[in-house]
Write an enzyme that holds these catalytic residues in place. Structure first.
Site, PDB file in Angstrom:
ATOM      1  N   VAL A   9       6.937  -9.096   3.036  1.00 22.22           N
ATOM      2  CA  VAL A   9       7.957  -8.251   3.852  1.00 22.22           C
ATOM      3  C   VAL A   9       8.740  -9.155   4.728  1.00 22.22           C
ATOM      4  O   VAL A   9       7.974 -10.178   5.344  1.00 22.22           O
ATOM      5  CB  VAL A   9       7.092  -7.304   4.857  1.00 22.22           C
ATOM      6  CG1 VAL A   9       6.555  -6.313   3.914  1.00 22.22           C
ATOM      7  CG2 VAL A   9       6.426  -8.032   5.551  1.00 22.22           C
ATOM      8  N   SER A  10       9.963  -8.901   4.806  1.00 21.07           N
ATOM      9  CA  SER A  10      10.729  -9.821   5.881  1.00 21.07           C
ATOM     10  C   SER A  10      10.623  -9.037   7.249  1.00 21.07           C
ATOM     11  O   SER A  10      10.210  -7.987   7.341  1.00 21.07           O
ATOM     12  CB  SER A  10      11.992  -9.894   5.300  1.00 21.07           C
ATOM     13  OG  SER A  10      12.665  -8.535   5.208  1.00 21.07           O
ATOM     14  N   THR A  11      10.965  -9.575   8.105  1.00 27.10           N
ATOM     15  CA  THR A  11      10.704  -9.080   9.469  1.00 27.10           C
ATOM     16  C   THR A  11      11.563  -7.828   9.707  1.00 27.10           C
ATOM     17  O   THR A  11      10.557  -6.838  10.022  1.00 27.10           O
ATOM     18  CB  THR A  11      11.357 -10.138  10.813  1.00 27.10           C
ATOM     19  OG1 THR A  11      10.554 -11.271  10.546  1.00 27.10           O
ATOM     20  CG2 THR A  11      11.191  -9.609  11.933  1.00 27.10           C
TER      21      THR A  11
END
Length: 484
Positions: A9-11
């Protein structure tokens, strides 16, 4: 079939439906169960972009590929694994080399055929295009915000805190340290020594790391401290620009410009030369050929004691094109004081000082309130820690560490409050007036480093000649004196 489940997951995607860590994990578990596969290992990269392969869990998974720990790499979507065509090609070759298959739980890929490999590369190309296109839009948006004077970085520089998403406010404690750094440098302390002093006092940078010459230089050269925000300073210097007056200032323009003069005057000098025993090095010019004079010392021994003499000579003399005799520093100092005694250049400086005083007094009122509030907060924290320590909720080590940190902050704030008193201003121009007003008396009590610093700040060049071989100040003539 043994399965390695890779989750990323990216932020900005952590809270979106379907992309959170738990959502991906549930879908991969369900897919593996439907296929009769067993997930033997999870590899989870959290808050990391897929722009490259510099990801801890991805690298750990590749190690597992080589060790034969699983038969299939399973992802929720291809873009969880990578958004780069080049990286995808590398990963597929690595999987194939060790007979490991690749599968997406939401997309149909078959890496065992040429058509399947072509299709997966086309999808990866689209993912890469989407990422690069998004990057361009983000950069354009940040540029527009910066041009409007809005803060675009998610971390405030030392001396400030974020005030909302796109503005800054002064951090009173850190701002006091910024002022102290400027004061130390203006008064002759070098950047390396400033960093050492701060570290010895247990004070650290915004990232809670020890100070270095580089971080001190950043504070001394960043125009943000006089209210100017700069953009594209490092990443894209050819498009660098500043937006003036959009940030609350911490130091005055006079202080910033004085620091700049000192730094510029040391450009090209070895650090030792900038703080050497030669008071006039870099300033003295030959009165006969115009060449810069060079410092040179000599040593004599009398009754087992060593005595040093500091002198200046013209480099052209060794080449036979100048006949200026040696200039003795002690005699030159005495002549220097005589010359200064006959000069009167303080009127403009006094007018400037009076104008600055009225402007700064208004700004100081707000900062004084902030510092006083910080002192109250320090006292409240002390009370809490003393209670915790008394009730054995804090160890002796933790309590003493926190006490030391707060004591340093308190000293720094109290010092800054003292400096902010109207009648005890520490503006650089006032310091020069005070020093100049009775320079003979001050000169005798100044260290060599302080004398040199004064000369570098005030004078651009001094053209000197020696008219006789007498060993006295009368042998020297100041033909020209140029001020900064």
């Amino acid at each position: 079939m043994r399965v390695a489940a890779y989750i990323r997951v990216s932020t900005h995607m952590q809270v979106e439906d379907g992309y959170s860590l738990s959502a991906q994990k549930e879908r991969l578990n369900a897919f593996a169960f439907s296929q009769g596969w067993e997930i033997v290992q999870y590899y989870v990269d959290e808050g990391i972009s897929a722009k490259d392969m510099d990801r801890p869990e991805l690298q750990r998974m590749l190690k597992g590929v080589k060790e034969g720990l699983f038969d299939i790499v399973l992802v929720y979507k291809l873009d969880r694994l990578t958004r780069s065509v080049i990286d995808l090609d590398h990963l597929l070759k690595e999987f194939s080399k060790y007979n490991v298959m690749f599968k997406s739980s939401t997309e149909v890929y078959d890496t065992t055929t040429a058509t399947g490999r072509l299709f997966i590369r086309l999808v990866a190309s689209m993912a890469q295009w989407e990422r690069e296109n998004l990057g361009e839009r983000v950069r354009m948006g940040m540029l527009q915000k910066a041009q409007e004077g809005k803060w675009v970085i998610n971390m405030a520089p030392f001396g400030y805190d974020l005030d909302g998403k796109d503005s800054l406010k002064i951090n009173a404690t850190e701002a006091a340290l910024v002022k102290e750094i400027y004061s130390m440098y203006i008064n002759g302390t070098g950047m390396h020594k400033i960093a050492k002093i701060l570290n010895q006092r247990g004070l650290y940078t915004k990232k809670n790391k020890p100070w270095s010459q580089g971080t001190v230089q950043y504070v001394l050269t960043n125009p943000i401290y006089i209210g100017n925000m700069r953009y594209n300073y490092r990443i894209n210097p050819e498009q660098y620009f500043e937006v003036k007056g959009v940030i609350p200032e911490i130091v005055s323009t006079d202080e910033f410009e004085m620091v700049k003069k000192i730094i510029d005057s040391r450009v090209g000098y070895h650090p030792r030369r900038a703080t050497s025993r030669y008071i006039f090095s870099g300033i003295l010019k030959c009165g006969r050929c115009g060449k810069s004079l060079i410092g040179k010392s000599s040593q004599t021994t009398r009754e087992d004691k060593k005595y040093y003499s500091y002198n200046y000579y013209c480099n052209n003399r060794q080449r036979g094109i100048c006949d200026l005799p040696i200039i003795n520093q002690n005699h030159l100092e005495q002549k220097f004081l005589q010359v200064l005694d006959n000069m009167d250049i303080l009127e403009d400086a006094k007018k400037k000082s009076a104008q600055d005083a009225s402007e700064n007094d208004a700004d100081n009122t707000k900062l004084i309130k902030q510092l006083e509030q910080e002192l109250k907060e320090i006292e409240e924290r002390r009370t809490q820690w003393q209670y915790g320590w008394a009730n054995k909720m804090l160890s002796d080590t933790d309590f003493m560490k926190r006490k030391k940190e707060e004591d340093e902050k308190e000293k720094m704030i109290l010092k800054e409050l003292e400096n902010l008193k109207p009648k005890e201003s520490s503006r650089p121009i006032d310091n020069i007036i005070e020093l100049w007003s009775d320079v003979k008396l001050n000169w005798n009590y100044m260290t060599t480093e302080e004398k040199k610093q004064f000369v570098m700040i005030v004078f651009e060049s001094i053209v000197v000649d020696r008219t006789s071989m007498k060993k006295s100040p009368d042998a020297y003539v100041f033909k020209e004196v140029n001020f900064n």
